[in-house]
Design a protein around this motif. Structure first.
Motif, PDB file in Angstrom:
ATOM      1  N   TYR A   1       0.731  -1.710   0.121  1.00 22.59           N
ATOM      2  CA  TYR A   1       0.080   0.347   0.035  1.00 22.59           C
ATOM      3  C   TYR A   1       0.805   1.380   0.119  1.00 22.59           C
ATOM      4  CZ  TYR A   1      -3.992  -2.998   1.043  1.00 22.59           C
ATOM      5  OH  TYR A   1      -4.963  -3.930   0.487  1.00 22.59           O
ATOM      6  N   ARG A   2       1.795   1.177   0.506  1.00 25.10           N
ATOM      7  CA  ARG A   2       2.902   2.037   0.519  1.00 25.10           C
ATOM      8  C   ARG A   2       3.250   2.927  -0.540  1.00 25.10           C
ATOM      9  NH1 ARG A   2       5.518   4.326   5.755  1.00 25.10           N
ATOM     10  NH2 ARG A   2       3.986   2.697   7.493  1.00 25.10           N
ATOM     11  N   ALA A   3       3.825   1.251  -1.220  1.00 22.99           N
ATOM     12  CA  ALA A   3       4.821   1.270  -2.889  1.00 22.99           C
ATOM     13  C   ALA A   3       3.319   2.102  -3.788  1.00 22.99           C
ATOM     14  CB  ALA A   3       5.277   0.234  -2.923  1.00 22.99           C
TER      15      ALA A   3
ATOM     16  N   VAL B   1      -8.125   0.045  -4.924  1.00 15.31           N
ATOM     17  CA  VAL B   1      -6.830  -0.141  -4.408  1.00 15.31           C
ATOM     18  C   VAL B   1      -6.213  -1.938  -3.768  1.00 15.31           C
ATOM     19  CG1 VAL B   1      -4.910   0.420  -3.376  1.00 15.31           C
ATOM     20  CG2 VAL B   1      -6.125   1.838  -4.647  1.00 15.31           C
ATOM     21  N   ARG B   2      -7.046  -1.758  -2.642  1.00 14.71           N
ATOM     22  CA  ARG B   2      -7.717  -2.580  -2.137  1.00 14.71           C
ATOM     23  C   ARG B   2      -7.857  -4.008  -2.859  1.00 14.71           C
ATOM     24  NH1 ARG B   2      -7.343  -1.418   2.733  1.00 14.71           N
ATOM     25  NH2 ARG B   2      -6.797  -3.647   3.129  1.00 14.71           N
ATOM     26  N   VAL B   3      -8.914  -4.698  -4.183  1.00 12.04           N
ATOM     27  CA  VAL B   3      -9.038  -5.448  -4.472  1.00 12.04           C
ATOM     28  C   VAL B   3      -8.142  -5.737  -5.067  1.00 12.04           C
ATOM     29  CG1 VAL B   3     -10.432  -6.477  -6.246  1.00 12.04           C
ATOM     30  CG2 VAL B   3     -11.657  -4.553  -4.983  1.00 12.04           C
TER      31      VAL B   3
ATOM     32  N   ARG C   1      -3.772  -5.652   7.388  1.00 12.07           N
ATOM     33  CA  ARG C   1      -4.532  -4.975   8.876  1.00 12.07           C
ATOM     34  C   ARG C   1      -6.002  -6.013   8.664  1.00 12.07           C
ATOM     35  NH1 ARG C   1      -0.940  -2.556   9.484  1.00 12.07           N
ATOM     36  NH2 ARG C   1      -0.912  -0.104   9.555  1.00 12.07           N
ATOM     37  N   ASP C   2      -5.392  -6.873   7.354  1.00 10.43           N
ATOM     38  CA  ASP C   2      -6.665  -7.541   6.892  1.00 10.43           C
ATOM     39  C   ASP C   2      -6.956  -8.850   6.510  1.00 10.43           C
ATOM     40  OD1 ASP C   2      -5.100  -6.876   4.774  1.00 10.43           O
ATOM     41  OD2 ASP C   2      -7.535  -6.489   3.674  1.00 10.43           O
ATOM     42  N   ILE C   3      -5.081  -9.115   7.204  1.00  7.81           N
ATOM     43  CA  ILE C   3      -4.691 -10.719   6.535  1.00  7.81           C
ATOM     44  C   ILE C   3      -5.440 -11.885   7.212  1.00  7.81           C
ATOM     45  CG2 ILE C   3      -3.105 -11.761   5.955  1.00  7.81           C
ATOM     46  CD1 ILE C   3      -2.911  -9.083   4.812  1.00  7.81           C
TER      47      ILE C   3
ATOM     48  N   GLN D   1      -4.019   9.206  13.860  1.00  7.43           N
ATOM     49  CA  GLN D   1      -4.528   8.739  12.723  1.00  7.43           C
ATOM     50  C   GLN D   1      -4.522   7.697  12.305  1.00  7.43           C
ATOM     51  OE1 GLN D   1      -5.672  11.801  11.849  1.00  7.43           O
ATOM     52  NE2 GLN D   1      -7.239  10.925  10.991  1.00  7.43           N
ATOM     53  N   ARG D   2      -3.474   7.244  12.186  1.00  6.28           N
ATOM     54  CA  ARG D   2      -3.830   5.888  10.837  1.00  6.28           C
ATOM     55  C   ARG D   2      -4.799   4.566  11.890  1.00  6.28           C
ATOM     56  NH1 ARG D   2       1.056   3.148   8.844  1.00  6.28           N
ATOM     57  NH2 ARG D   2       2.123   3.918  10.098  1.00  6.28           N
ATOM     58  N   ASP D   3      -4.569   4.945  12.874  1.00  6.57           N
ATOM     59  CA  ASP D   3      -5.487   3.727  13.774  1.00  6.57           C
ATOM     60  C   ASP D   3      -6.533   4.192  13.650  1.00  6.57           C
ATOM     61  OD1 ASP D   3      -2.974   2.660  15.590  1.00  6.57           O
ATOM     62  OD2 ASP D   3      -3.228   3.570  17.061  1.00  6.57           O
TER      63      ASP D   3
ATOM     64  N   GLN E   1     -11.420   2.417  11.101  1.00  7.42           N
ATOM     65  CA  GLN E   1     -12.371   3.416  10.913  1.00  7.42           C
ATOM     66  C   GLN E   1     -13.254   2.911   9.779  1.00  7.42           C
ATOM     67  OE1 GLN E   1     -12.687   6.472  12.754  1.00  7.42           O
ATOM     68  NE2 GLN E   1     -12.792   6.323  15.116  1.00  7.42           N
ATOM     69  N   ARG E   2     -12.186   2.259   9.045  1.00 11.28           N
ATOM     70  CA  ARG E   2     -12.315   2.745   7.082  1.00 11.28           C
ATOM     71  C   ARG E   2     -13.932   1.781   6.593  1.00 11.28           C
ATOM     72  NH1 ARG E   2      -7.073  -0.201   5.456  1.00 11.28           N
ATOM     73  NH2 ARG E   2      -7.624  -2.047   6.120  1.00 11.28           N
ATOM     74  N   LYS E   3     -14.614   2.191   5.831  1.00  6.58           N
ATOM     75  CA  LYS E   3     -15.174   1.018   5.665  1.00  6.58           C
ATOM     76  C   LYS E   3     -14.915  -0.399   4.448  1.00  6.58           C
ATOM     77  CE  LYS E   3     -18.767   4.170   3.452  1.00  6.58           C
ATOM     78  NZ  LYS E   3     -19.144   4.212   2.302  1.00  6.58           N
TER      79      LYS E   3
HETATM   80  O1   DC Z   1       1.682  -1.611   7.969  1.00  2.00           O
HETATM   81  P1   DC Z   1       2.472  -0.889   7.659  1.00  2.00           P
HETATM   82  O2   DC Z   1       2.425   0.266   9.090  1.00  2.00           O
HETATM   83  O3   DC Z   1       3.444  -0.183   6.881  1.00  2.00           O
HETATM   84  O4   DC Z   1       1.270  -0.182   6.687  1.00  2.00           O
HETATM   85  C1   DC Z   1       0.726   1.469   5.734  1.00  2.00           C
HETATM   86  C2   DC Z   1      -0.775   1.406   5.555  1.00  2.00           C
HETATM   87  O5   DC Z   1      -0.983   0.743   4.815  1.00  2.00           O
HETATM   88  C3   DC Z   1      -1.249   1.727   7.256  1.00  2.00           C
HETATM   89  O6   DC Z   1      -1.601   2.303   7.597  1.00  2.00           O
HETATM   90  C4   DC Z   1      -3.003   0.863   6.362  1.00  2.00           C
HETATM   91  C5   DC Z   1      -2.700   0.396   5.184  1.00  2.00           C
HETATM   92  N1   DC Z   1      -2.706  -1.273   4.898  1.00  2.00           N
HETATM   93  C6   DC Z   1      -3.628  -1.934   5.211  1.00  2.00           C
HETATM   94  O7   DC Z   1      -4.820  -0.968   4.699  1.00  2.00           O
HETATM   95  N2   DC Z   1      -4.480  -2.788   4.792  1.00  2.00           N
HETATM   96  C7   DC Z   1      -3.237  -4.110   4.882  1.00  2.00           C
HETATM   97  N3   DC Z   1      -3.230  -5.395   4.387  1.00  2.00           N
HETATM   98  C8   DC Z   1      -1.370  -3.772   5.185  1.00  2.00           C
HETATM   99  C9   DC Z   1      -1.255  -1.876   5.632  1.00  2.00           C
END
Ligand code: DC
Length: 227
Positions: free
Chosen positions: A38-40, A112-114, A134-136, A183-185, A190-192
């Motif tokens: 996601y960062r890349a 992006v997620r798909v 986060r969603d593995i 903010q990231r937490d 909270q995202r849908k």
């Molecule tokens: O693990 P990280 O902090 O490098 O992840 C960066 C961002 O990517 C994090 O804020 C949320 C997103 N992310 C995600 O939505 N789903 C994932 N499986 C991994 C990361």
């Protein structure tokens, strides 16, 4: 012993990558850091001028997705897989505060997620994989044999992220790191789309007071029970 899939999820800067890398090395498994993906994508869109702190076009990000080439290559020096964006190693570039401040928004975009989830499933389809994100455990591999949900005290997480960035030569204040983590937490939970949450069958690992060796021993004992 059969090769299993290990899903590691949790908040930002809980040490997911450290534990996942250590687990993969101990078991002879592959390790994929999905946050790096996601960062890349975020870095690519920043470099193309599609997104910045001032502008954010979901349509342009979606149009850019087929052009983004992501690969992982094992680095003997680092002892782990590193991410390549369009053929270039971006392992350090993706850790900047600029990328960190935009990545949650990019990772909330459905398309992006798909795209990322499909790539992740393809990479992990043979098993023998540790994947963190986060969603593995909830979305990518809901049938993973072992799911770990990591958490740690927020102050411990801030100090760890600051140290990690300083080690990479990136200078940040404690305030900047604190604001970004909080903010990231919030954004991630909270995202849908696939919000960060503990899978019902995940085991919680709070490593606030554990050493790197202790957390590995605990996770390895869970993995061995499931092989
Ligand atoms: O693990 P990280 O902090 O490098 O992840 C960066 C961002 O990517 C994090 O804020 C949320 C997103 N992310 C995600 O939505 N789903 C994932 N499986 C991994 C990361």
């Amino acid at each position: 012993m059969g090769k299993i899939t290990i899903a590691v999820d949790g908040y930002s800067s809980c040490g997911k990558s450290t534990l996942s890398g250590d687990l993969a090395r101990a078991l002879g498994y592959s390790y994929i850091d999905t946050g790096a993906m996601y960062r890349a994508v975020t870095l690519h869109c920043m470099e193309q001028g599609i997104i910045s702190p001032e502008k954010f076009s979901v349509e342009s990000i979606i149009a850019e997705l087929p052009k983004i080439k992501l690969e992982f290559h094992f680095s003997e020096d680092a002892g782990k897989s590193e991410i390549y964006l369009d053929g270039k190693n971006v392992e350090n570039a993706i850790r900047s505060m600029k990328v960190a401040s935009l990545v949650s928004k990019v990772s909330a975009v459905h398309e992006v997620r798909v795209t990322m989830v499909n790539l992740q499933r393809e990479m992990g389809k043979k098993g023998g994989m540790v994947m963190d994100g986060r969603d593995i455990g909830t979305t990518v591999f809901p049938y993973a044999e072992l799911k770990i949900f990591m958490t740690a005290d927020v102050n411990v997480r801030i100090q760890r992220r600051k140290l990690e960035m300083e080690t990479k030569g990136l200078h940040v204040t404690e305030e900047e790191v604190r604001n970004n983590i909080i903010q990231r937490d919030k954004d991630d939970t909270q995202r849908k789309e696939s919000p960060l949450r503990k899978a019902d069958d995940a085991l919680v690992l709070d490593n606030s007071n554990l050493t790197r060796v202790q957390q590995l021993e605990l996770a390895l004992s869970w993995a061995k029970e499931r092989m």
